[in-house]
Design an enzyme around this catalytic site. Structure first.
Site, PDB file in Angstrom:
ATOM      1  N   LYS A 151      19.147   7.694  65.756  1.00  0.00           N
ATOM      2  CA  LYS A 151      19.061   8.449  67.007  1.00  0.00           C
ATOM      3  C   LYS A 151      17.687   8.142  67.580  1.00  0.00           C
ATOM      4  CE  LYS A 151      18.835  12.966  69.102  1.00  0.00           C
ATOM      5  NZ  LYS A 151      18.492  14.359  68.866  1.00  0.00           N
ATOM      6  N   GLY A 170      15.603  22.705  72.455  1.00  0.00           N
ATOM      7  CA  GLY A 170      15.231  24.017  71.933  1.00  0.00           C
ATOM      8  C   GLY A 170      15.211  25.122  72.970  1.00  0.00           C
ATOM      9  N   ALA A 216      20.801  18.644  73.031  1.00  0.00           N
ATOM     10  CA  ALA A 216      19.686  19.483  73.472  1.00  0.00           C
ATOM     11  C   ALA A 216      20.080  20.538  74.500  1.00  0.00           C
ATOM     12  CB  ALA A 216      18.545  18.661  74.024  1.00  0.00           C
ATOM     13  N   GLY A 217      19.629  21.736  74.250  1.00  0.00           N
ATOM     14  CA  GLY A 217      19.790  22.828  75.206  1.00  0.00           C
ATOM     15  C   GLY A 217      21.022  23.677  74.983  1.00  0.00           C
ATOM     16  N   ASN A 271      21.323  22.198  67.168  1.00  0.00           N
ATOM     17  CA  ASN A 271      20.415  22.496  66.057  1.00  0.00           C
ATOM     18  C   ASN A 271      19.873  23.922  66.161  1.00  0.00           C
ATOM     19  OD1 ASN A 271      18.567  22.542  63.984  1.00  0.00           O
ATOM     20  ND2 ASN A 271      17.318  20.876  64.724  1.00  0.00           N
ATOM     21  N   THR A 272      18.971  24.142  67.137  1.00  0.00           N
ATOM     22  CA  THR A 272      18.276  25.433  67.231  1.00  0.00           C
ATOM     23  C   THR A 272      19.226  26.628  67.211  1.00  0.00           C
ATOM     24  OG1 THR A 272      16.585  24.338  68.545  1.00  0.00           O
ATOM     25  CG2 THR A 272      16.589  26.729  68.596  1.00  0.00           C
TER      26      THR A 272
END
Lengths: 370, 259
Positions: B97, B158, B184-185, B206-207
């Protein structure tokens, strides 16, 4: 333009008055905003924000977890030399102090590394006094070559250098530099730094600009809490941070909060900074800047550190010795300051785990920097 | 539901996961397995590439999981290429990645450097999944350069802000010949479902899982949301914004004039 020019546009007393004039309404307005301005930061560090401490702490907790997760990075300082030509009135290493002076040589440094590696560390902070001949650029360059292969991330908290010197160290794998202004009070700065190279306030103030120009990965800022009014000094640190983030946008930033603690026989603070004050300050920084790293050293007591690690702090040191050679050999007489948290790295790691956080020993790799 | 294929490899799950920000490695592994994810991204900066007993890597040793090393921390193509080569050697995978963000504050990708690195890494035999802004033109260029998929952001890393780039994601999805992974986001299962409904091939989360009060339960919630979103996409959503028909239609006069 460097920060020094921007700094000249501000007047200490005016800034101070404006912070102390903030009201509960200003604090409430600041808390409602998703993106806080530096005026909001003033409100959040003002006396008017004291009744809102719980709310500020709670928001700081959540915002920190969003960015950094449930993790705490651990690092350890490695004191290489206490030789110093400066006369900083608050420092145990000051020139006038009659103490045994020591600059570690290669084999002594290797002994320190051996002990530190056993403690589990991958992130190390090299610390020295300011003595151009004994522990200046040439010495540090040589030591960096010895130390760097053993650690994932190497930082320095040493005397300011010029841009080319910084560039050379960055090329050799230096990741970050911590440079504390001590105080942004221009009229009072000379009282604390009467002699030596550090007496030149402008050169110190422009250090972060030189670091940015040299392409350093991370810059650590801070002021020594207890010299002057902490609120006003912290405003200027925040201003400095905001300026640097825009100008040297490729660099990451970290804030630290060294606080002068009243110890017998040591320098006593001119302005007291209580635990509640420091909590307010750390959380206000987090609300003002969600991305900045926040470090808390072993100057602070266990109970305070254990709680603050959930309220904005992202990195901590542990098991620190503040005298050169202190890891391989115990000797208390050469300390820069007295450590308030004497727990070992493993005790701290366990405490962090028990709080439901992961200990991050390694957050960098030399393979990312070639 | 159709399986997802990236560079010839078939994935049953369209949920990719990250490994950062968890309170411990065991909880991370439990959450990832509960999510059904088969591709997990690992930051090179967090693992010891020279140590086969690295705790994080040990926890990811599972037949369900494929590693996707990421280059987070590099600032340009040169650094990214070096890091990818080292990761391939140490972790035994040619998947990478590609994350090049010279801006450490918002971690926004450098399109120019990402494109240059993609060209080089593809030539060198890598399966490249670049993380980028939701920039449709850049996505086409990356496709031309040989990227195995594109990973445009929904909102900054994040931030948990969801699909703020929705309109650009629509264009990217419409135009892409390689899988589109929204990265992301994504802060809630509903965001993930929305991305899949729009036609994104997968999402990376992830987050939102790691920082949840109960990461394992949240991982399951994302699993279900991603499946629901994909199912809705394959079942063809009814067009939105249906309004009641006007009582006197604008074209009714055509009947009157016999036209």
């Amino acid at each position: 333009m460097t920060f020094y020019e921007l700094f000249q546009e501000y007047n200490w007393e005016q800034v101070q008055n404006s912070i102390y004039a903030k009201t509960a309404v200003d604090v409430e307005t600041a808390l409602r905003k998703t993106k806080k301005t530096i005026e909001d930061f003033k409100a959040l560090i003002s006396p008017a924000a004291k009744p809102f401490l719980e709310q500020i702490a709670s928001e700081s907790h959540h915002v920190t977890q969003k960015r950094f997760g449930k993790t705490i990075q651990l690092y350890v300082p490695l004191y290489l030399s206490n030789e110093c030509t400066n006369s900083c009135v608050y420092c145990g290493f000051r020139h006038e102090n009659e103490t045994t002076r020591l600059t570690l040589e290669k084999d002594q440094v290797l002994k320190e590394i051996e002990v530190i590696k056993k403690m589990g560390y991958e992130h190390i902070l090299i610390v020295t006094g300011e003595h151009p001949r004994k522990n200046g650029f040439n010495y540090l360059k040589e030591m960096l070559k010895i130390i760097q292969p053993h650690f994932a991330q190497v930082s320095m908290e040493v005397a300011p250098m010029n841009t080319d010197e910084y560039k050379a160290l960055v090329d050799d794998g230096l990741h970050s530099v911590y440079i504390y202004q001590e105080t942004y009070h221009q009229d009072r700065y000379p009282n604390y730094h009467p002699r030596g190279k550090k007496a030149n306030m402008q050169y110190r103030l422009e250090t972060a600009d030189r670091l940015g120009k040299a392409g350093i990965r991370k810059i650590g800022l801070g002021c020594l809490l207890g010299l002057e009014d902490w609120r006003t000094d912290s405003f200027f640190t925040a201003l400095h941070l905001s300026y640097l983030e825009k100008k040297w946008w490729r660099t990451k930033y970290s804030i630290s909060f060294p606080r002068i603690r009243p110890f017998a026989g040591s320098y006593s603070p001119n302005y007291e900074v209580t635990d509640a004050d420091l909590l307010q300050l750390i959380c206000a920084y987090r609300l003002f800047n969600e991305e900045v790293e926040i470090a808390l050293s072993t100057r602070e007591q266990p109970l305070f550190r254990d709680n603050m690690m959930q309220l904005g702090v992202t990195s901590m040191s542990a098991g620190s010795k503040t005298q050169p050679g202190g890891y391989a050999e115990e000797s208390m007489e050469l300390e820069q300051f007295e450590v308030s948290d004497n727990r070992s790295s493993h005790q701290i790691a366990n405490m962090i785990k028990n709080k439901g956080y992961e200990v991050v020993w390694k957050d960098w790799d030399e393979c990312l920097q070639r | 539901m159709k399986p997802l294929i990236i560079a010839g490899k078939e994935f049953t799950s369209r949920l990719f996961t990250g490994t950062g920000k968890f309170s411990d490695n065991q909880l991370m592994a439990d959450a990832i397995l509960a999510s059904g994810s088969e591709l997990v991204t690992v930051a090179l900066k967090r693992v010891d590439l020279h140590d086969s007993s690295d705790d994080l890597l040990l926890h990811l040793k599972h037949p369900q999981l494929n590693l996707l090393p990421n280059t987070s921390g590099v600032r340009n193509a040169k650094e990214a290429i070096f890091a990818a080569q080292l990761a391939r050697e140490a972790l035994g995978t040619n998947w990478v990645k590609l994350e090049i963000h010279p801006d450490p504050k918002y971690l926004l990708a450098d399109g120019e450097e990402t494109l240059a690195a993609t060209r080089e890494l593809v030539k060198d035999g890598f399966i490249v999944l670049p993380y980028i802004q939701a920039d449709p033109v850049l996505c086409k260029k990356l496709e031309d350069a040989g990227a195995a998929a594109v990973m445009p952001l929904g909102s900054p890393i994040g931030s948990n802000q969801g699909l703020q780039t929705r309109d650009f994601l629509r264009i990217i999805i419409e135009q892409s010949n390689v899988p589109v992974v929204v990265d992301a986001g994504i802060g809630a299962p509903s965001h993930a479902a929305e991305a899949l409904e729009l036609g994104a091939d997968a999402v990376l989360v992830n987050t939102a899982i790691a920082v949840a009060e109960n990461p394992v339960m949240m991982a399951r919630a994302f699993k279900i949301a991603v499946e629901a979103g994909r199912m809705a996409f394959e079942a063809r959503l009814a067009p939105r914004g249906l309004k009641a028909e006007a009582s006197s239609p604008f074209t009714a006069f055509l009947n009157e004039i016999g036209g």
